[in-house]
Motif scaffolding. Structure first.
Motif, mmCIF file in Angstrom:
data_model
loop_
_atom_site.group_PDB
_atom_site.id
_atom_site.type_symbol
_atom_site.label_atom_id
_atom_site.label_comp_id
_atom_site.label_asym_id
_atom_site.label_seq_id
_atom_site.Cartn_x
_atom_site.Cartn_y
_atom_site.Cartn_z
ATOM 1 N N LEU A 81 0.830 -1.197 0.000
ATOM 2 C CA LEU A 81 0.000 0.000 0.000
ATOM 3 C C LEU A 81 0.865 1.247 0.000
ATOM 4 O O LEU A 81 1.924 1.285 0.628
ATOM 5 C CB LEU A 81 -0.923 0.023 1.224
ATOM 6 C CG LEU A 81 -1.915 -1.130 1.365
ATOM 7 C CD1 LEU A 81 -2.710 -0.989 2.648
ATOM 8 C CD2 LEU A 81 -2.850 -1.193 0.171
ATOM 9 N N MET A 82 0.388 2.265 -0.694
ATOM 10 C CA MET A 82 0.971 3.605 -0.660
ATOM 11 C C MET A 82 -0.177 4.568 -0.390
ATOM 12 O O MET A 82 -1.035 4.796 -1.234
ATOM 13 C CB MET A 82 1.667 3.942 -1.981
ATOM 14 C CG MET A 82 2.317 5.319 -1.993
ATOM 15 S SD MET A 82 3.117 5.683 -3.572
ATOM 16 C CE MET A 82 4.392 4.437 -3.569
ATOM 17 N N VAL A 83 -0.208 5.121 0.818
ATOM 18 C CA VAL A 83 -1.352 5.893 1.299
ATOM 19 C C VAL A 83 -0.928 7.348 1.467
ATOM 20 O O VAL A 83 0.097 7.636 2.087
ATOM 21 C CB VAL A 83 -1.885 5.328 2.626
ATOM 22 C CG1 VAL A 83 -3.121 6.102 3.083
ATOM 23 C CG2 VAL A 83 -2.199 3.841 2.486
ATOM 24 N N SER A 84 -1.723 8.240 0.925
ATOM 25 C CA SER A 84 -1.503 9.677 1.060
ATOM 26 C C SER A 84 -2.749 10.288 1.673
ATOM 27 O O SER A 84 -3.855 10.139 1.139
ATOM 28 C CB SER A 84 -1.206 10.313 -0.302
ATOM 29 O OG SER A 84 -1.104 11.719 -0.186
ATOM 30 N N PHE A 266 3.313 13.145 -1.237
ATOM 31 C CA PHE A 266 4.094 12.232 -2.064
ATOM 32 C C PHE A 266 4.435 12.958 -3.358
ATOM 33 O O PHE A 266 3.599 13.046 -4.267
ATOM 34 C CB PHE A 266 3.318 10.948 -2.377
ATOM 35 C CG PHE A 266 3.530 9.838 -1.388
ATOM 36 C CD1 PHE A 266 4.754 9.207 -1.262
ATOM 37 C CD2 PHE A 266 2.500 9.425 -0.559
ATOM 38 C CE1 PHE A 266 4.943 8.189 -0.349
ATOM 39 C CE2 PHE A 266 2.677 8.408 0.357
ATOM 40 C CZ PHE A 266 3.903 7.786 0.463
ATOM 41 N N GLN A 271 7.592 9.109 -5.241
ATOM 42 C CA GLN A 271 6.821 7.941 -5.659
ATOM 43 C C GLN A 271 7.675 6.979 -6.469
ATOM 44 O O GLN A 271 7.556 5.762 -6.330
ATOM 45 C CB GLN A 271 5.609 8.389 -6.471
ATOM 46 C CG GLN A 271 4.567 9.149 -5.657
ATOM 47 C CD GLN A 271 3.323 9.458 -6.463
ATOM 48 O OE1 GLN A 271 3.123 8.901 -7.545
ATOM 49 N NE2 GLN A 271 2.489 10.346 -5.958
ATOM 50 N N GLY A 282 6.871 -2.552 -7.572
ATOM 51 C CA GLY A 282 5.626 -1.796 -7.439
ATOM 52 C C GLY A 282 4.559 -2.154 -8.437
ATOM 53 O O GLY A 282 3.622 -1.372 -8.648
ATOM 54 N N VAL A 285 1.253 -2.721 -6.332
ATOM 55 C CA VAL A 285 0.992 -1.792 -5.243
ATOM 56 C C VAL A 285 -0.383 -1.158 -5.435
ATOM 57 O O VAL A 285 -0.833 -0.914 -6.561
ATOM 58 C CB VAL A 285 2.091 -0.714 -5.170
ATOM 59 C CG1 VAL A 285 2.071 0.171 -6.399
ATOM 60 C CG2 VAL A 285 1.948 0.116 -3.914
ATOM 61 N N GLN A 286 -1.070 -0.905 -4.330
ATOM 62 C CA GLN A 286 -2.374 -0.243 -4.339
ATOM 63 C C GLN A 286 -2.218 1.136 -3.719
ATOM 64 O O GLN A 286 -1.746 1.264 -2.592
ATOM 65 C CB GLN A 286 -3.410 -1.063 -3.559
ATOM 66 C CG GLN A 286 -3.651 -2.453 -4.130
ATOM 67 C CD GLN A 286 -4.752 -3.185 -3.388
ATOM 68 O OE1 GLN A 286 -5.598 -2.570 -2.738
ATOM 69 N NE2 GLN A 286 -4.751 -4.497 -3.495
ATOM 70 N N LYS A 287 -2.626 2.144 -4.453
ATOM 71 C CA LYS A 287 -2.528 3.522 -3.985
ATOM 72 C C LYS A 287 -3.863 3.968 -3.413
ATOM 73 O O LYS A 287 -4.912 3.770 -4.020
ATOM 74 C CB LYS A 287 -2.109 4.456 -5.124
ATOM 75 C CG LYS A 287 -0.720 4.170 -5.672
ATOM 76 C CD LYS A 287 -0.331 5.173 -6.740
ATOM 77 C CE LYS A 287 1.062 4.909 -7.270
ATOM 78 N NZ LYS A 287 1.462 5.891 -8.312
ATOM 79 N N GLN A 289 -5.426 7.443 -1.935
ATOM 80 C CA GLN A 289 -5.247 8.878 -1.762
ATOM 81 C C GLN A 289 -6.567 9.463 -1.267
ATOM 82 O O GLN A 289 -7.546 9.573 -2.010
ATOM 83 C CB GLN A 289 -4.821 9.548 -3.067
ATOM 84 C CG GLN A 289 -4.493 11.019 -2.907
ATOM 85 C CD GLN A 289 -3.853 11.612 -4.146
ATOM 86 O OE1 GLN A 289 -3.603 10.919 -5.117
ATOM 87 N NE2 GLN A 289 -3.568 12.905 -4.117
#
Length: 590
Positions: A81-84, A266, A271, A282, A285-287, A289
């Protein structure tokens, strides 16, 4: 209620404790706990209810189901996960709850397997007529003979010590009903032996990169069994100062099953670096935002005051600090020297102020933060080390006395106030020479900061009028964050153009200073670059009709001569001119 969870905004303000709503919320039977629907363990749900929260925030509702693995789905793996999300939106609980849930489930499964193995061994011993085996006693971890390198199952990396200690404090509050789950903090500036003792049998380690790698190199800690890697404030962690350390941690934890990165900002370059840490570069990966830094903080008012000089800016700060509506405030400075000097001046002026920056010892930093949380200190003068991880619910004002080096740090600074639905005020003081930094901040956030003045303390200089297009960069295009303070309808370099030298040509404002310059061949000597030659070429007599006079092509009597060969200009008799001969003004051709 824990102040750490309250001011970090882990949950919506509608479900806060009775100190805000006036109604008891701990274990209220009339309002069901929505965390049960997320699939969390009962022990964690009880801990959340004890803290007074029943409804998750938006980031928690989206991230927790994605971070958990569905046990009934065969072959499913943990998602990267990449959470903003904005500061104060509940990111800490969004990654702590799923990680602690998985560790708790694994601990229960391991305990059940050990119980079944012990019962089988006991049954086999009784069948053979042997005495039943005894359970192994727990060994003292402080005894050097029983030392064993710690092997945590989860690792949380933070860029600053204050943020690491805050995350560890939140994790300890969540595992109050979980037996066997241990949390350890590894930060610099603390005694090694105490941290090594706390690392024994630790399941979750919250650390800063420097001290973590020191313990790993000294064989006090092993990272080969880490299953979950969480990078909090990933934009700062992936910056130049931590990129090498994070790359080494990435190699030491190559066998992990899940990687999660959380931050309020980010940048595109960050990123790209983050994708290298994820599995398969990546690809999976699930973003997530929730909101961007360009979205306005609804509960934080932002104002800007222009100052003529440092003394004027200091007077504006003193005026604001005497406002009776201030409960506690954070004053951000650009350098450590400025931070210490301003804190000393405020103390001499009668304010309860202390300084906080990276040059102080960790013990002193901890004591000053505890004094701020307990209300003994009203004003904290700090550098950007306090822009992340300072979680005090009573901070009502944030003052930017010195502007941040990076525009994205402005978002983290003002996020120290207005947390968990409260109202906050962010005041920025800037001199006119800082107008480009103000423009960069406005271009990054896509917001205009309202300019105000204090009656009787107005700036004597004329404030700049920036041209803001809402998308960043110059209005006519160009590099983002450039000079946007140009004159309306004029040249954007007009302010930096030196005044013209020499007489002006009447009627032609755009004409060159010297009419004969365009006819000079390349490589000749320019008059305006020679200090020993007069520069007023316009006062020279006009050339004859139909011919352009060039003094370098003049013979002994001033007659124009043709060019001979490729070497340069010669005399009428064909002899080459001496290159070292000094230049003499020719005789009047008339």
């Amino acid at each position: 209620m824990s102040d750490a969870f309250e001011d970090r905004g882990e949950f919506t303000p509608d479900t806060l404790n009775n100190e805000l709503t006036g109604e008891p919320s701990v274990g209220a039977p009339s309002q069901p706990n929505a965390f049960e629907a997320l699939g969390l363990a009962g022990e964690l749900v009880r801990a959340v209810a004890d803290l007074g929260y029943t409804q998750p925030t938006q980031v928690q509702s989206l991230v927790i189901p994605k971070a958990l693995r569905q046990e009934h789905v065969a072959g499913e793996r943990y998602a990267d996960l990449m959470v903003s999300s904005q500061t104060g939106s509940g990111k800490t609980a969004a990654f702590l709850l799923p990680v602690l849930h998985t560790l708790l489930q694994q601990q229960v499964a391991q305990a059940e397997a050990e119980r079944l193995a012990f019962e089988k061994a006991t049954a086999d011993a009784l069948a053979k007529g042997e005495p039943a085996p005894k359970r192994a006693k727990r060994k003292d971890p402080t005894n050097p003979r029983h030392f064993k390198a710690a092997t945590p199952g989860a690792l949380v990396l933070c860029p600053t010590r204050e943020l690491a200690q805050q995350v560890a404090h939140d994790a300890i509050d969540l595992v109050r009903h979980c037996r066997g789950l241990r949390i350890a903090t590894v930060v610099g500036g603390m005694p090694y032996q105490m941290q090594i003792a706390k690392l024994q049998n630790a399941d979750l380690v919250v650390a800063t990169p420097g001290r973590l790698l020191d313990l790993q190199r000294s064989q006090q800690l092993k990272l080969d069994q880490v299953q979950f890697l969480v990078v909090d404030e990933a934009d700062r962690m992936l910056d130049l100062g931590f990129s090498d350390d994070l790359a080494e941690v990435n190699q030491l934890t190559a066998q992990r099953q899940q990687t999660m990165m959380f931050s309020a900002t980010f940048a595109p370059r960050i990123q790209q670096l983050a994708m290298r840490v994820m599995h398969d570069g990546g690809k999976h990966v699930q973003k997530v935002q929730i909101d961007t830094p360009q979205e306005k903080h609804a509960n934080i008012k932002q104002v800007l005051f222009w100052a003529d000089n440092a003394q004027h800016k200091r007077a504006l700060l003193d005026h604001w600090l005497r406002d009776s509506s201030i409960n506690q405030a954070v004053v951000f400075c650009s350098t450590q020297v400025e931070c210490d000097g301003l804190a000393t001046d405020l103390q001499q002026a009668g304010f309860h102020a202390v300084a906080l920056h990276g040059a102080l010892s960790q013990g002193l930093r901890n004591r000053r933060l505890m004094a701020l949380r307990s209300g003994q200190v009203q004003i904290l003068v700090a550098t950007d080390v306090a822009a992340r991880g300072i979680d005090v619910p009573t901070i009502t004002h944030v003052f930017n006395f010195g502007l941040p080096m990076k525009a994205e740090d402005y978002t983290h600074r003002i996020g120290r106030t207005g947390r968990a639905g409260r109202d906050g005020l962010a005041v920025t003081f800037a001199e006119f020479r800082d107008r480009r930094k103000i423009g960069d901040i406005e271009a990054y956030t896509h917001q205009r900061i309202a300019v105000e003045v204090v009656p009787g303390m107005e700036p004597r200089q004329r404030p700049p009028q920036p041209e803001f297009n809402g998308r960043g960069g110059r209005p006519g295009g160009g590099r983002p964050g450039g000079d946007r303070f140009q004159r309306p309808g004029g040249d954007r370099f007009a302010d930096r153009r030196p005044p013209p030298r020499g007489p002006r040509i009447e009627g032609r404002a755009d004409a060159p200073r010297f009419e004969g310059r365009d006819f000079a061949p390349r490589g000749d000597v320019r008059f305006d670059h020679r200090p020993d030659v007069r520069r007023d070429r316009d006062s020279r007599p006009a050339p004859a009709a139909g011919r352009h006079f060039d003094p370098r092509n003049a013979g002994p009597r001033g007659a124009a001569q043709p060019q001979q060969g490729r070497g340069g200009w010669g005399h009428a008799d064909g002899a080459p001119a001496r290159p070292s001969a000094p230049f003499r003004r020719p005789r009047d051709p008339r």
